[in-house]
Design a protein around this motif. Structure first.
Motif, short mmCIF file in Angstrom:
data_model
loop_
_atom_site.label_atom_id
_atom_site.label_comp_id
_atom_site.label_asym_id
_atom_site.label_seq_id
_atom_site.Cartn_x
_atom_site.Cartn_y
_atom_site.Cartn_z
N ASN A 28 5.66 17.30 9.27
CA ASN A 28 6.59 18.24 9.91
C ASN A 28 7.76 17.58 10.63
OD1 ASN A 28 4.94 20.50 9.18
ND2 ASN A 28 3.55 19.95 10.83
N VAL A 29 7.57 16.34 11.11
CA VAL A 29 8.67 15.66 11.81
C VAL A 29 9.48 14.80 10.84
CG1 VAL A 29 9.27 14.06 13.66
CG2 VAL A 29 7.37 15.66 13.98
N MET A 30 8.80 13.91 10.12
CA MET A 30 9.49 13.02 9.19
C MET A 30 9.74 13.69 7.83
SD MET A 30 10.00 10.51 11.12
CE MET A 30 10.84 9.53 9.88
N ARG A 31 9.01 14.76 7.55
CA ARG A 31 9.14 15.50 6.28
C ARG A 31 9.02 14.57 5.07
NH1 ARG A 31 10.34 20.65 7.28
NH2 ARG A 31 11.29 21.21 9.28
N MET A 32 8.02 13.71 5.12
CA MET A 32 7.80 12.77 4.03
C MET A 32 7.20 13.47 2.81
SD MET A 32 6.46 9.31 5.89
CE MET A 32 7.56 8.34 6.92
N LYS A 33 7.38 12.85 1.67
CA LYS A 33 6.90 13.39 0.41
C LYS A 33 5.94 12.40 -0.25
CE LYS A 33 9.74 16.87 0.94
NZ LYS A 33 9.22 18.21 1.32
N GLU A 34 5.19 12.90 -1.21
CA GLU A 34 4.32 12.03 -2.01
C GLU A 34 5.17 10.97 -2.71
OE1 GLU A 34 2.28 14.80 -4.48
OE2 GLU A 34 1.08 15.62 -2.84
N GLY A 35 4.66 9.74 -2.71
CA GLY A 35 5.39 8.63 -3.32
C GLY A 35 6.13 7.77 -2.31
N GLN A 36 6.31 8.29 -1.09
CA GLN A 36 6.97 7.49 -0.06
C GLN A 36 5.99 6.50 0.57
OE1 GLN A 36 9.24 11.08 1.92
NE2 GLN A 36 10.34 9.19 2.43
N SER A 37 6.54 5.44 1.15
CA SER A 37 5.72 4.37 1.71
C SER A 37 5.70 4.41 3.23
CB SER A 37 6.24 3.00 1.25
OG SER A 37 6.14 2.88 -0.15
N ILE A 38 4.57 4.02 3.80
CA ILE A 38 4.40 3.87 5.24
C ILE A 38 3.57 2.62 5.49
CG2 ILE A 38 4.59 6.32 5.78
CD1 ILE A 38 1.54 6.44 5.91
N ILE A 39 3.50 2.18 6.75
CA ILE A 39 2.63 1.07 7.12
C ILE A 39 1.50 1.62 7.98
CG2 ILE A 39 2.47 -1.09 8.43
CD1 ILE A 39 5.38 -1.64 7.64
N CYS A 40 0.27 1.25 7.61
CA CYS A 40 -0.90 1.70 8.35
C CYS A 40 -1.66 0.49 8.89
CB CYS A 40 -1.82 2.53 7.46
SG CYS A 40 -1.05 4.05 6.84
N SER A 41 -2.12 0.61 10.13
CA SER A 41 -2.82 -0.50 10.78
C SER A 41 -4.21 -0.07 11.21
CB SER A 41 -2.04 -0.99 12.00
OG SER A 41 -0.78 -1.49 11.62
N SER A 42 -5.14 -1.03 11.16
CA SER A 42 -6.50 -0.81 11.62
C SER A 42 -7.16 -2.16 11.85
CB SER A 42 -7.30 -0.01 10.59
OG SER A 42 -8.62 0.22 11.05
N ASN A 43 -7.89 -2.28 12.96
CA ASN A 43 -8.64 -3.52 13.27
C ASN A 43 -7.74 -4.76 13.26
OD1 ASN A 43 -11.08 -2.10 13.47
ND2 ASN A 43 -11.39 -2.21 11.26
N GLY A 44 -6.52 -4.61 13.74
CA GLY A 44 -5.63 -5.75 13.86
C GLY A 44 -4.91 -6.16 12.59
N MET A 45 -5.09 -5.42 11.51
CA MET A 45 -4.42 -5.73 10.24
C MET A 45 -3.51 -4.56 9.86
SD MET A 45 -5.63 -8.69 9.73
CE MET A 45 -4.77 -8.92 8.17
#
Length: 253
Positions: A28-45
């Protein structure tokens, strides 16, 4: 590129799901679509991910590659902050997160005007954890600082251990620079990987009893310049100096 911290229980092999506030932000804020890239983090990686499907209440992503990032301080810093008035704690947690703080402990000290009851504490901690998460995403960190529950000084030392303990005291700032404890001396004694506890008092400073207690524990008072700093300024001065010393000056420690 947008970054999000995704709990480990929402990862399965090379697939992850994003829900709740982060789902709202993506859709709703970024209005991203399928196929777009993001960075996800978990456990320091951190991982480069692709949005593969957007559902009604969750976003499914596929891991593309692991990222080789290093945005964390080479030392561990716990900031123990005497409870200040108003919304200063929000500001302190936000900026200290940007500067590399790893742990945060609110301190109920003798001269803290603010008093937290249990109901107020839980609400405050929830807000601070959200602020730390958002600040970590904004500053491209791979970890979100841990926000501890409220401590007294005794609880702080009973529940945690540290390699170095520094106290930001206004009494030291008033002393002759040639005879006051040196921040430079203290920082030069820290080795990579060690854990520093930085204790900052509230607006009224520390009581005599608290100073005596800290001295008994061999905590070191440090001078953060010759001026008297506000309670929200002192931790940021110290963290900025540590970041410069360990990350930019690249001294061998």
């Amino acid at each position: 590129m947008q970054r999000y911290f995704v709990p480990s229980n929402q990862w399965q092999d090379q697939t992850l799901t994003i829900t709740d506030d982060d789902y709202h932000h993506i859709v709703n804020v970024m209005r991203m679509k399928e196929g777009q890239s993001i960075i996800c983090s978990s456990n320091g990686m951190s991982y480069l991910c692709e949005i593969v499907q957007i559902h009604d209440k969750e976003v499914t992503c596929q891991v593309l590659e692991k990222l080789n990032e290093n945005q964390e301080l080479p030392i561990t810093v716990t900031l123990a902050q005497g409870l200040p008035k108003g919304d200063k704690l929000d500001f302190i947690v936000q900026k200290a997160t940007e500067l590399g703080m790893k742990y945060f402990a609110p301190l109920q000290l003798d001269r803290s005007i603010v008093k937290w009851d249990h109901k107020k504490e839980q609400k405050k901690l929830e807000r601070l954890r959200k602020i730390a998460k958002e600040a970590s995403e904004q500053s491209h960190r791979a970890v979100v600082p841990t926000i501890h529950e409220k401590h007294t000084l005794k609880e702080l030392f009973n529940n945690h251990s540290f390699d170095h303990c520094w106290v930001a005291s206004e009494l030291v700032a008033k002393e002759d620079v040639k005879h006051s404890p040196s921040f430079k001396e203290a920082i030069q004694q820290v080795k990579e990987g060690e854990h520093i506890l930085l204790i900052v008092g509230p607006e009224g400073g520390f009581s005599d009893e608290e100073i005596h207690f800290l001295e008994e524990l061999k905590c070191r008072s440090i001078r953060l310049g010759p001026r008297i700093l506000r309670t929200e300024t002192a931790p940021l001065y110290a963290l900025s100096a540590m970041s410069f010393y360990f990350e930019e000056w690249r001294c061998e420690v």
